[in-house]
Design a protein around this motif. Structure first.
Motif, PDB file in Angstrom:
ATOM      1  N   SER A   8      32.569  11.646  22.852  1.00  0.00           N
ATOM      2  CA  SER A   8      33.122  10.926  21.976  1.00  0.00           C
ATOM      3  C   SER A   8      31.962   9.733  21.672  1.00  0.00           C
ATOM      4  CB  SER A   8      34.924  10.979  22.678  1.00  0.00           C
ATOM      5  OG  SER A   8      34.571   9.334  23.714  1.00  0.00           O
ATOM      6  N   LYS A   9      31.773   9.102  22.961  1.00  0.00           N
ATOM      7  CA  LYS A   9      30.913   7.993  22.065  1.00  0.00           C
ATOM      8  C   LYS A   9      29.855   8.006  21.362  1.00  0.00           C
ATOM      9  CE  LYS A   9      34.465   5.296  24.088  1.00  0.00           C
ATOM     10  NZ  LYS A   9      35.443   4.112  23.015  1.00  0.00           N
ATOM     11  N   VAL A  10      29.227   9.006  21.859  1.00  0.00           N
ATOM     12  CA  VAL A  10      27.983   9.792  21.181  1.00  0.00           C
ATOM     13  C   VAL A  10      28.123  10.123  20.082  1.00  0.00           C
ATOM     14  CG1 VAL A  10      25.777  10.684  21.044  1.00  0.00           C
ATOM     15  CG2 VAL A  10      26.785   9.912  23.080  1.00  0.00           C
ATOM     16  N   ALA A  11      29.154  10.631  19.574  1.00  0.00           N
ATOM     17  CA  ALA A  11      29.584  11.062  18.302  1.00  0.00           C
ATOM     18  C   ALA A  11      30.096   9.338  17.042  1.00  0.00           C
ATOM     19  CB  ALA A  11      30.476  11.992  18.651  1.00  0.00           C
ATOM     20  N   GLN A  12      30.921   8.761  17.866  1.00  0.00           N
ATOM     21  CA  GLN A  12      31.685   7.055  17.504  1.00  0.00           C
ATOM     22  C   GLN A  12      30.380   6.899  16.605  1.00  0.00           C
ATOM     23  OE1 GLN A  12      33.474   4.606  20.034  1.00  0.00           O
ATOM     24  NE2 GLN A  12      35.477   5.096  18.281  1.00  0.00           N
ATOM     25  N   VAL A  13      29.112   6.186  17.501  1.00  0.00           N
ATOM     26  CA  VAL A  13      28.034   6.059  17.408  1.00  0.00           C
ATOM     27  C   VAL A  13      26.983   6.497  16.669  1.00  0.00           C
ATOM     28  CG1 VAL A  13      25.584   5.084  17.560  1.00  0.00           C
ATOM     29  CG2 VAL A  13      27.944   4.737  19.490  1.00  0.00           C
ATOM     30  N   ALA A  14      26.735   7.990  16.347  1.00  0.00           N
ATOM     31  CA  ALA A  14      26.381   8.298  14.755  1.00  0.00           C
ATOM     32  C   ALA A  14      27.456   8.763  13.899  1.00  0.00           C
ATOM     33  CB  ALA A  14      26.247  10.032  15.824  1.00  0.00           C
ATOM     34  N   ALA A  15      28.425   8.391  14.239  1.00  0.00           N
ATOM     35  CA  ALA A  15      29.654   8.491  12.348  1.00  0.00           C
ATOM     36  C   ALA A  15      28.949   7.064  12.264  1.00  0.00           C
ATOM     37  CB  ALA A  15      30.825   8.590  12.707  1.00  0.00           C
ATOM     38  N   VAL A  16      28.883   5.670  12.614  1.00  0.00           N
ATOM     39  CA  VAL A  16      28.739   4.737  12.329  1.00  0.00           C
ATOM     40  C   VAL A  16      27.188   4.577  11.613  1.00  0.00           C
ATOM     41  CG1 VAL A  16      28.250   1.995  12.372  1.00  0.00           C
ATOM     42  CG2 VAL A  16      29.645   3.433  13.642  1.00  0.00           C
ATOM     43  N   ARG A  17      25.891   5.473  12.112  1.00  0.00           N
ATOM     44  CA  ARG A  17      24.612   5.637  12.126  1.00  0.00           C
ATOM     45  C   ARG A  17      24.495   6.435  10.722  1.00  0.00           C
ATOM     46  NH1 ARG A  17      20.868   4.240  15.833  1.00  0.00           N
ATOM     47  NH2 ARG A  17      19.683   6.335  15.117  1.00  0.00           N
ATOM     48  N   ALA A  18      25.134   7.241  10.274  1.00  0.00           N
ATOM     49  CA  ALA A  18      25.121   8.017   9.460  1.00  0.00           C
ATOM     50  C   ALA A  18      25.619   7.563   8.433  1.00  0.00           C
ATOM     51  CB  ALA A  18      26.128   9.704   9.708  1.00  0.00           C
ATOM     52  N   SER A  54      27.814   1.561  25.700  1.00  0.00           N
ATOM     53  CA  SER A  54      26.584   1.864  25.821  1.00  0.00           C
ATOM     54  C   SER A  54      26.605   3.245  26.226  1.00  0.00           C
ATOM     55  CB  SER A  54      26.608   0.841  27.185  1.00  0.00           C
ATOM     56  OG  SER A  54      26.434   1.061  28.410  1.00  0.00           O
ATOM     57  N   LEU A  55      26.983   4.057  26.665  1.00  0.00           N
ATOM     58  CA  LEU A  55      27.717   5.529  27.001  1.00  0.00           C
ATOM     59  C   LEU A  55      27.246   6.786  25.781  1.00  0.00           C
ATOM     60  CD1 LEU A  55      29.964   5.608  29.615  1.00  0.00           C
ATOM     61  CD2 LEU A  55      27.589   6.042  29.822  1.00  0.00           C
ATOM     62  N   GLY A  56      27.530   5.072  24.707  1.00  0.00           N
ATOM     63  CA  GLY A  56      26.651   5.653  23.094  1.00  0.00           C
ATOM     64  C   GLY A  56      25.760   6.359  22.576  1.00  0.00           C
ATOM     65  N   GLY A 103      23.890  -8.770  21.433  1.00  0.00           N
ATOM     66  CA  GLY A 103      22.606  -9.496  20.361  1.00  0.00           C
ATOM     67  C   GLY A 103      21.472  -8.171  20.208  1.00  0.00           C
ATOM     68  N   LYS A 104      21.523  -7.492  20.903  1.00  0.00           N
ATOM     69  CA  LYS A 104      20.255  -6.799  20.960  1.00  0.00           C
ATOM     70  C   LYS A 104      20.919  -5.423  20.692  1.00  0.00           C
ATOM     71  CE  LYS A 104      17.437  -8.781  23.604  1.00  0.00           C
ATOM     72  NZ  LYS A 104      16.482  -9.549  24.764  1.00  0.00           N
ATOM     73  N   ALA A 105      19.905  -4.172  19.676  1.00  0.00           N
ATOM     74  CA  ALA A 105      19.701  -3.091  19.287  1.00  0.00           C
ATOM     75  C   ALA A 105      19.896  -1.896  20.464  1.00  0.00           C
ATOM     76  CB  ALA A 105      19.554  -2.778  18.034  1.00  0.00           C
ATOM     77  N   LEU A 106      20.705  -1.104  20.914  1.00  0.00           N
ATOM     78  CA  LEU A 106      20.368  -0.388  21.816  1.00  0.00           C
ATOM     79  C   LEU A 106      19.816   0.904  21.808  1.00  0.00           C
ATOM     80  CD1 LEU A 106      23.471   0.023  23.870  1.00  0.00           C
ATOM     81  CD2 LEU A 106      21.756  -1.529  24.296  1.00  0.00           C
ATOM     82  N   PRO A 107      18.264   1.490  22.299  1.00  0.00           N
ATOM     83  CA  PRO A 107      17.234   2.644  21.113  1.00  0.00           C
ATOM     84  C   PRO A 107      18.588   3.513  21.615  1.00  0.00           C
ATOM     85  CG  PRO A 107      16.244   1.055  23.877  1.00  0.00           C
ATOM     86  CD  PRO A 107      17.805   0.865  23.524  1.00  0.00           C
ATOM     87  N   TRP A 108      18.543   4.539  20.368  1.00  0.00           N
ATOM     88  CA  TRP A 108      19.361   4.829  19.938  1.00  0.00           C
ATOM     89  C   TRP A 108      19.256   6.348  21.409  1.00  0.00           C
ATOM     90  CZ3 TRP A 108      23.269   7.593  19.556  1.00  0.00           C
ATOM     91  CH2 TRP A 108      23.319   8.868  18.576  1.00  0.00           C
ATOM     92  N   HIS A 109      17.640   7.138  21.502  1.00  0.00           N
ATOM     93  CA  HIS A 109      17.368   7.741  22.348  1.00  0.00           C
ATOM     94  C   HIS A 109      17.601   7.548  23.760  1.00  0.00           C
ATOM     95  CE1 HIS A 109      15.828   9.149  18.377  1.00  0.00           C
ATOM     96  NE2 HIS A 109      16.663  10.452  19.101  1.00  0.00           N
ATOM     97  N   GLY A 110      18.085   6.513  23.752  1.00  0.00           N
ATOM     98  CA  GLY A 110      18.251   6.155  25.535  1.00  0.00           C
ATOM     99  C   GLY A 110      18.904   6.512  25.906  1.00  0.00           C
ATOM    100  N   GLY A 111      18.816   5.882  27.720  1.00  0.00           N
ATOM    101  CA  GLY A 111      20.179   6.919  28.616  1.00  0.00           C
ATOM    102  C   GLY A 111      20.033   7.709  29.108  1.00  0.00           C
ATOM    103  N   THR A 112      20.921   8.417  30.290  1.00  0.00           N
ATOM    104  CA  THR A 112      20.474   9.725  30.866  1.00  0.00           C
ATOM    105  C   THR A 112      22.076  10.115  30.976  1.00  0.00           C
ATOM    106  OG1 THR A 112      20.319   8.406  33.026  1.00  0.00           O
ATOM    107  CG2 THR A 112      18.722   9.587  32.031  1.00  0.00           C
TER     108      THR A 112
END
Length: 245
Positions: free
Chosen positions: A145-155, A93-95, A225-234
């Motif tokens: 590392s986790k943000v980049a990991q998720v961004a790669a999947v999104r790409a 979720s840190l991604g 089972g739910k998508a986390l908002p991509w721009h979410g988190g602090t």
């Protein structure tokens, strides 16, 4: 026997290994391609690092396992994923993008896989040149590392979305939730809601065996089972204060 029940290439689960490297993924993708493709492939690799270890000294290992290998995984198995297949990267979720300093958001928001790779290597270089914090990168390696990991999947998913949804094919990252392991224990203080590894695996398997792909989940970071908002988190502060640069 494939996921669809047809006698084609075997159902393949990607290995879960401490040192899963790019060469291993490329070799595995090539083998699957020669045998007609793959139905299910999952990337779940981690580097165990403790708070009293230097983040900079361990950076290459963390980046190679979490990011370089993920890029190779996506490039190797995406092209051989059969219609109706499942390609999943286990992340965190840190991604989500909001966990990074806003100065860094443009590096990953709407980025192509090539651009994500470039951002990761720029981060690596900044760590080695001791300019990372000045540029906004946190000391704790886990977040970028986790943000980049998720961004790669999104790409990758962004390029394939229309075709994959028509074929009931899923590409996504997944956060199984807090898992009580020796790797996570040193970093968090509250494990009251933590799961065992076997319990956490259900979140991944639910995506694998779902009859239909939910378009709202395609390409996203999924938790319970739910998508986390991509721009979410602090940006997290507790862990950044724990680490040794």
């Amino acid at each position: 026997m494939g996921k669809t029940g047809q006698e084609q290439a075997p159902l393949l689960l990607g290995p879960t290994a401490h040192g899963q490297d790019a060469y291993t993924w490329r070799r595995g993708g090539g083998e699957c391609g020669r045998h007609g493709g793959v139905d299910v492939v999952i990337s779940n690799a981690v580097t165990r690092i403790l708070p009293d270890e230097s983040q900079a000294e361990r950076a290459d290992e963390v980046i190679d396992v979490s990011n370089t290998a993920t890029h190779a995984f996506l490039r190797s198995y995406g092209p051989v994923l059969r219609p109706g297949g499942r390609l999943i990267v286990v992340a965190s979720s840190l991604g989500t993008l909001g966990h990074l300093d806003p100065r860094l958001h443009h590096l990953f928001d709407g980025a192509s896989l090539d651009q994500v790779e470039y951002a990761v290597e720029s981060w690596r270089s900044a760590i080695h040149h001791k300019t990372a914090q000045e540029a906004g990168w946190p000391r704790w390696l886990n977040v970028p590392s986790k943000v980049a990991q998720v961004a790669a999947v999104r790409a990758v998913a962004a390029e394939r979305r229309e075709h994959d949804l028509a074929d009931n094919t899923l590409i996504a990252s997944v956060c199984p939730g807090m898992v009580d392991t020796a790797t996570s224990r040193p970093w968090f203080s509250d494990f009251s809601q933590a799961q065992s590894p076997s319990e956490a695996a259900r979140a991944v398997l639910d995506l694998v065996f779902a009859e239909q792909v939910d378009p709202a989940l395609y390409g996203e970071l999924i938790r319970f089972g739910k998508a986390l908002p991509w721009h979410g988190g602090t940006p997290p502060t507790e862990q950044d204060q724990l680490v040794r640069p």
